[in-house]
Design an enzyme around this catalytic site. Structure first.
Site, PDB file in Angstrom:
ATOM      1  N   ARG A   1     -94.123 -74.104-124.711  1.00 12.27           N
ATOM      2  CA  ARG A   1     -93.284 -74.523-123.575  1.00 12.27           C
ATOM      3  C   ARG A   1     -92.160 -75.468-124.016  1.00 12.27           C
ATOM      4  O   ARG A   1     -91.785 -76.392-123.296  1.00 12.27           O
ATOM      5  CB  ARG A   1     -94.110 -75.213-122.490  1.00 12.27           C
ATOM      6  CG  ARG A   1     -95.043 -74.305-121.739  1.00 12.27           C
ATOM      7  CD  ARG A   1     -94.248 -73.217-121.003  1.00 12.27           C
ATOM      8  NE  ARG A   1     -95.075 -72.536-120.028  1.00 12.27           N
ATOM      9  CZ  ARG A   1     -95.921 -71.560-120.298  1.00 12.27           C
ATOM     10  NH1 ARG A   1     -96.044 -71.113-121.533  1.00 12.27           N
ATOM     11  NH2 ARG A   1     -96.615 -70.987-119.342  1.00 12.27           N
TER      12      ARG A   1
ATOM     13  N   SER B   1     -96.121 -73.575-112.989  1.00 16.60           N
ATOM     14  CA  SER B   1     -96.923 -74.700-113.500  1.00 16.60           C
ATOM     15  C   SER B   1     -96.077 -75.966-113.508  1.00 16.60           C
ATOM     16  O   SER B   1     -94.999 -75.974-114.099  1.00 16.60           O
ATOM     17  CB  SER B   1     -97.374 -74.430-114.927  1.00 16.60           C
ATOM     18  OG  SER B   1     -98.182 -73.289-115.002  1.00 16.60           O
TER      19      SER B   1
ATOM     20  N   GLU C   1     -93.871 -79.999-116.805  1.00 15.56           N
ATOM     21  CA  GLU C   1     -93.242 -78.884-117.512  1.00 15.56           C
ATOM     22  C   GLU C   1     -91.795 -78.684-117.058  1.00 15.56           C
ATOM     23  O   GLU C   1     -90.919 -78.506-117.893  1.00 15.56           O
ATOM     24  CB  GLU C   1     -94.050 -77.610-117.290  1.00 15.56           C
ATOM     25  CG  GLU C   1     -93.556 -76.502-118.171  1.00 15.56           C
ATOM     26  CD  GLU C   1     -93.983 -75.137-117.702  1.00 15.56           C
ATOM     27  OE1 GLU C   1     -94.493 -74.422-118.517  1.00 15.56           O
ATOM     28  OE2 GLU C   1     -93.783 -74.771-116.544  1.00 15.56           O
TER      29      GLU C   1
END
Ligand code: EPU
Length: 342
Positions: free
Chosen positions: A166, A239, A335
């Site tokens: 990520r 997320s 995130e």
């Protein structure tokens, strides 16, 4: 029109949380050739800037400063073939899911596990999107981007993109890169990746014994539709936290007390823990502060029940971080990119 400017632009429909925000100036660019001139003007005025795709991986905690640049560069085409892989070039403004469908329709595989991820092609490398055991980085042939510091269009090889879980160089160097196109190297035939928990069971339930890319695509779409809230119906950015990667010793300590906590190896000395499990077992699944909520479908997703502001969602995120830290001693990291937090 290859460059379209809008003053005092409303960004509410341009972020998938659907929170109110305004940009002093919004520039939509559909021709990369406009970028040197546009950024020379931005630099001349000493303005900060922000790249915006479909706004599916950011939270406007406040209004962005300066100018918002939205690359709406279009086009998907095969540009070559070597080593058994076909090179596909897609403009930054294309929809990611649309590109996944295009590759399958052209009998190319690899991207099927990444179906239904919201957002644009240009945003995909920034957070190195991943799902169901596959990360985008595995298929990147090159990333084309405007280097704002140098004022030139350039092409980065995969090794220059600094991909990690990520994460990427584009995320770590905010304000430097505007991605204009992504080049992918895709096989015509490959063993599908079906080992991720839940995916094998989904295929089995659909009666598929020898899955091909199309079957995996259908199974991933079914899983995501069932497990994740649809941003078209309830505002969210997927997320909201990364799964925390902690030293193996710390993971062993936490799992000693909580043996059910799902975890995955992350290199020789680290372990990735399930953030969703930590949040759910902190009693926060479905928790709300006004219209800012933790999804009752998936604990990793924060949702806007209608009238939440970005600041309220950020306050909820901090509450989640503090609660998980106090209960399990594990730090959660957001995130999405958080804009205008002050
Ligand atoms: N779980 C809970 N409670 C929940 C949901 C999940 O305890 O409410 C536990 C379950 O035990 C499950 C485990 O968490 O086995 C993992 O859940 P899931 O398979 O949904 O995956 P995740 O680790 O929570 C990651 C990605 C998702 C991606 C899925 C599937 C991150 C930050 N998120 O979630 O990506 O779709 O795996 O591959 O890595 C996104 O980035 O926006 C995103 C949705």
């Amino acid at each position: 029109m290859s460059l379209h400017l809008e003053h005092d632009a409303d960004l509410t429909a341009l972020n998938t949380f659907g929170v109110p925000a305004r940009a002093a100036m919004l520039a939509r660019v559909d021709d990369a050739g406009e970028l040197p001139g546009l950024f020379a003007a931005i630099a001349g005025q000493g303005l900060p800037w922000l790249a915006l795709g479909q706004g599916s991986n950011l939270l406007f905690a406040g209004d962005p400063q300066g100018i918002v640049v939205q690359p709406v560069l279009a086009g998907i085409a095969v540009t070559g073939e070597s080593g058994g892989r076909v090179r596909v070039r897609a403009g930054a403004g294309e929809s990611w899911h649309g590109l996944v469908e295009w590759t399958l329709a052209h009998d190319l595989c690899g991207l099927e596990n990444l179906a239904l991820i919201p957002g644009t092609v240009g945003a995909a490398p920034v957070q190195n999107i991943g799902a169901y055991g596959v990360e985008l980085a595995a298929f990147i042939g090159a990333v084309e981007a405007f280097d704002v510091g140098a004022g030139v269009l350039c092409r980065l090889e995969p090794g220059d993109c600094g991909f990690a879980y990520r994460d990427s160089r584009f995320k770590r160097e905010p304000g430097r890169w505007l991605i204009t196109a992504v080049e992918l190297d895709l096989p015509r035939d490959a063993e599908p990746v079906t080992g991720y928990a839940g995916l094998g069971a989904e295929l089995a339930a659909a009666g598929v014994t020898r899955p091909d890319a199309r079957a995996v695509f259908e199974a991933v779409c079914a899983l995501r539709r069932r497990k994740l809230p649809d941003p078209a119906r309830i505002g969210n950015a997927g997320s909201f936290f990364k799964n925390p990667v902690v030293p193996a010793l710390q993971a062993a300590f936490v799992r000693d007390h909580h043996p059910d906590l799902p975890c995955w190896p992350a290199g020789a000395e680290h372990v990735k823990l399930s953030a969703a499990w930590l949040i759910e077992h902190s009693g926060l699944k479905g928790h709300r502060i006004g219209d800012a909520g933790v999804s009752d479908r998936h604990a990793l997703v924060l949702v806007n029940h209608g009238g939440a502001t970005g600041a309220q969602l950020l306050a909820l995120a901090r509450h989640v971080q503090d609660t998980v830290q106090a209960r399990f001693g594990v730090a959660l990291e957001p995130e999405p990119v958080i804009i205008g937090a002050g």
